[in-house]
Design an enzyme around this catalytic site. Structure first.
Site, PDB file in Angstrom:
ATOM      1  N   ASP A   7       1.089  -1.348   0.048  1.00 31.31           N
ATOM      2  CA  ASP A   7       0.251   0.340   0.019  1.00 31.31           C
ATOM      3  C   ASP A   7       1.134   1.463   0.062  1.00 31.31           C
ATOM      4  O   ASP A   7       1.306   1.046   1.076  1.00 31.31           O
ATOM      5  CB  ASP A   7      -0.748  -0.059   0.913  1.00 31.31           C
TER       6      ASP A   7
ATOM      7  N   ASP B 213      -3.807   2.868  -5.886  1.00 34.04           N
ATOM      8  CA  ASP B 213      -1.987   2.317  -4.390  1.00 34.04           C
ATOM      9  C   ASP B 213      -2.072   0.842  -4.426  1.00 34.04           C
ATOM     10  O   ASP B 213      -1.053   1.115  -2.940  1.00 34.04           O
ATOM     11  CB  ASP B 213      -2.317   3.817  -4.098  1.00 34.04           C
ATOM     12  N   GLU B 214      -2.585   0.163  -4.068  1.00 34.32           N
ATOM     13  CA  GLU B 214      -2.641  -1.169  -3.478  1.00 34.32           C
ATOM     14  C   GLU B 214      -2.589  -2.531  -4.186  1.00 34.32           C
ATOM     15  O   GLU B 214      -3.572  -2.319  -5.466  1.00 34.32           O
ATOM     16  CB  GLU B 214      -3.857  -1.577  -2.915  1.00 34.32           C
TER      17      GLU B 214
HETATM   18  P1  TTP Z   1      -5.338   5.232   0.215  1.00 39.27           P
HETATM   19  O1  TTP Z   1      -4.138   4.139   0.266  1.00 39.27           O
HETATM   20  O2  TTP Z   1      -6.142   5.461   0.911  1.00 39.27           O
HETATM   21  O3  TTP Z   1      -5.005   6.378   1.265  1.00 39.27           O
HETATM   22  P2  TTP Z   1      -3.622   7.105   1.256  1.00 39.27           P
HETATM   23  O4  TTP Z   1      -2.736   5.926  -0.151  1.00 39.27           O
HETATM   24  O5  TTP Z   1      -3.600   8.627   0.941  1.00 39.27           O
HETATM   25  O6  TTP Z   1      -2.576   7.867   2.414  1.00 39.27           O
HETATM   26  P3  TTP Z   1      -2.193   6.125   3.525  1.00 39.27           P
HETATM   27  O7  TTP Z   1      -0.055   6.325   3.893  1.00 39.27           O
HETATM   28  O8  TTP Z   1      -3.114   6.336   4.687  1.00 39.27           O
HETATM   29  O9  TTP Z   1      -1.985   5.049   3.156  1.00 39.27           O
HETATM   30  O10 TTP Z   1      -6.138   6.071  -0.586  1.00 39.27           O
HETATM   31  C1  TTP Z   1      -5.060   5.901  -1.688  1.00 39.27           C
HETATM   32  C2  TTP Z   1      -4.927   6.979  -2.766  1.00 39.27           C
HETATM   33  O11 TTP Z   1      -6.944   7.215  -3.610  1.00 39.27           O
HETATM   34  C3  TTP Z   1      -5.044   8.859  -1.663  1.00 39.27           C
HETATM   35  O12 TTP Z   1      -4.246   9.295  -1.862  1.00 39.27           O
HETATM   36  C4  TTP Z   1      -6.049  10.110  -2.604  1.00 39.27           C
HETATM   37  C5  TTP Z   1      -7.190   9.050  -3.289  1.00 39.27           C
HETATM   38  N1  TTP Z   1      -8.400   9.061  -2.307  1.00 39.27           N
HETATM   39  C6  TTP Z   1      -9.217   9.654  -2.539  1.00 39.27           C
HETATM   40  O13 TTP Z   1      -9.596  10.906  -3.584  1.00 39.27           O
HETATM   41  N2  TTP Z   1     -10.430   9.668  -1.629  1.00 39.27           N
HETATM   42  C7  TTP Z   1     -10.556   8.967  -0.215  1.00 39.27           C
HETATM   43  O14 TTP Z   1     -11.498   9.099   0.109  1.00 39.27           O
HETATM   44  C8  TTP Z   1      -9.643   8.085  -0.537  1.00 39.27           C
HETATM   45  C9  TTP Z   1      -9.574   7.322   0.984  1.00 39.27           C
HETATM   46  C10 TTP Z   1      -8.793   7.686  -1.063  1.00 39.27           C
HETATM   47 CA    CA Z   2      -2.107   4.315   0.564  1.00 39.82          CA
END
Ligand code: TTP
Ligand code: CA
Length: 362
Positions: free
Chosen positions: A9, A110-111
């Site tokens: 992730d 992103d996962e």
């Molecule tokens: P996430 O993996 O949920 O968050 P993140 O990568 O920003 O942070 P973390 O370090 O906690 O993993 O989401 C991945 C991407 O998806 C994030 O960068 C932006 C997008 N996203 C949105 O556009 N809206 C949302 O509500 C969420 C949760 C994510």
């Molecule tokens: Ca993430």
């Protein structure tokens, strides 16, 4: 031999890419906003970096509220197509670390999951080395960090990757699964939403440990057969779902470094041919056609640029791919004076083959 699964992730993904592109952002709070047609006053936070999170800023919060929490934060608009390019590069790095091309499953921008049972021979020490190697490759090639979870199935790997964030790695061996899961609140179980959490709470079940020891018949009575059994399994750390590519709507791509940073056309075009051959081999193996071609260049200063073309119709023809890729690469060479470090080629907009082999059939 039990399975060994990795979940990767990316950390604060959109904001991390923006930081990479503009190093002056690095020690500031960065908030990436999805603005609505009402402009800056509407819109919600997509994500923010960890400095912004310390001020209480969260995904999905109105941008206006975020601004009031941290007026000196830098607010940037979402650049989704660009993040998708970065994502595609990262997914190729991850896929190349899986046991096979097919032992890979992207679950969001992103996962992804990858199975490494064969590569690590079931050994968690070797698995950790693979996890660290993945983190290093992503950092070196894309200059952003990720968090990695390793476990005997997807459920455990997914939960392990969020255990230490950012830039973490968490290994949960089969013998450690119980100790890892049991103290957690049930809402931490991957797949349990708000409604399920509330229903369980009404039943007096708040911890995973309580869910694991609950009579499965009682769970089935409340949630139905499938969900009831799933809850019992999940709380016991059991998940047999395979790591599996979801659809052919993905993309197929390859990236590689030049022998040394260079603008030498022969060197660049000969590597491009190799990459095209790799891509075509996979296109044939997956029995798909493609409608867009994308070329990526990472320059010696680490800047990344991409060019894409959409074709009139889907093809699976090597000549068309190489011709388009070469033309776009030529444009990069003409436009820039900086040496190339890595190049990539990718096909998108995949469709299952319906029998036609090439352009001539149209
Ligand atoms: P996430 O993996 O949920 O968050 P993140 O990568 O920003 O942070 P973390 O370090 O906690 O993993 O989401 C991945 C991407 O998806 C994030 O960068 C932006 C997008 N996203 C949105 O556009 N809206 C949302 O509500 C969420 C949760 C994510
Ligand atoms: Ca993430």
């Amino acid at each position: 031999m039990g399975r060994v699964i990795i979940h990767v992730d990316m950390d604060y993904f959109y904001a991390a890419i923006e930081e990479r592109e503009d190093p002056s952002l690095r020690d500031k709070a960065v908030v990436v906003c999805m603005y609505s047609n009402r402009g800056e006053s509407g819109g919600a936070v997509s994500t923010s970096n960890y400095i912004a999170r310390e001020a209480g800023i969260r995904s999905a919060m109105p941008c206006k509220l975020a601004r009031s929490k941290k007026p000196d934060a830098v607010f940037l608009p979402v650049r989704k197509p660009f993040y998708e390019e970065v994502s595609a590069n990262i997914m190729e790095i991850l896929r190349s670390n899986a046991d096979t091309e097919e032992a890979f499953e992207k679950i969001s921008i992103d996962e992804a999951f990858l199975e490494i049972t064969v590569s690590c021979k079931g050994d968690y020490g070797l698995a950790e080395e693979i996890g660290l190697r993945i983190k290093q490759e992503v950092k070196e090639q894309e200059r952003i960090t990720c968090s990695v979870g390793i476990g005997p199935n997807k459920l455990i790997a997914k939960m392990a990757s969020s255990y230490q964030k950012p830039d973490g790695i968490t290994i949960v061996r089969p013998e450690d699964v119980d100790g890892f899961l049991k103290p957690m609140p049930v809402k931490e179980l991957w797949g349990i939403g708000k409604v399920t959490e509330e229903k369980l709470s009404e039943m007096g079940i708040n911890k995973v440990e309580e869910l694991a020891s609950c009579d499965v018949m009682e769970l089935i009575a409340v949630f139905g057969k499938n969900k009831g059994m799933w809850l019992k399994d999940a709380a016991s750390g059991i998940d047999e779902s395979p790591v599996k590519e979801r659809t052919a709507t993905d993309q197929i791509g390859r990236m590689a470094s030049l022998e040394h940073d260079s603008r030498n056309e022969n060197m660049i075009f000969s590597l491009l041919e190799e990459l095209v051959d790799d891509v075509m081999e996979k296109v044939r193996k997956r029995k798909v056609s493609f409608r867009s071609v994308t070329v990526t260049v990472i320059f010696s200063n680490f800047k990344t640029s991409t060019k894409s073309r959409t074709l009139n119709h889907a093809v699976n023809d090597r000549d068309i791919l190489i011709q388009n890729a070469r033309e776009m690469m030529k444009q990069f060479l003409e436009k820039s004076e900086i040496n190339f470090r890595r190049i990539g080629v990718r096909v998108d907009n995949l469709q299952e083959n319906t029998g036609q082999k090439s352009l001539f059939d149209f």
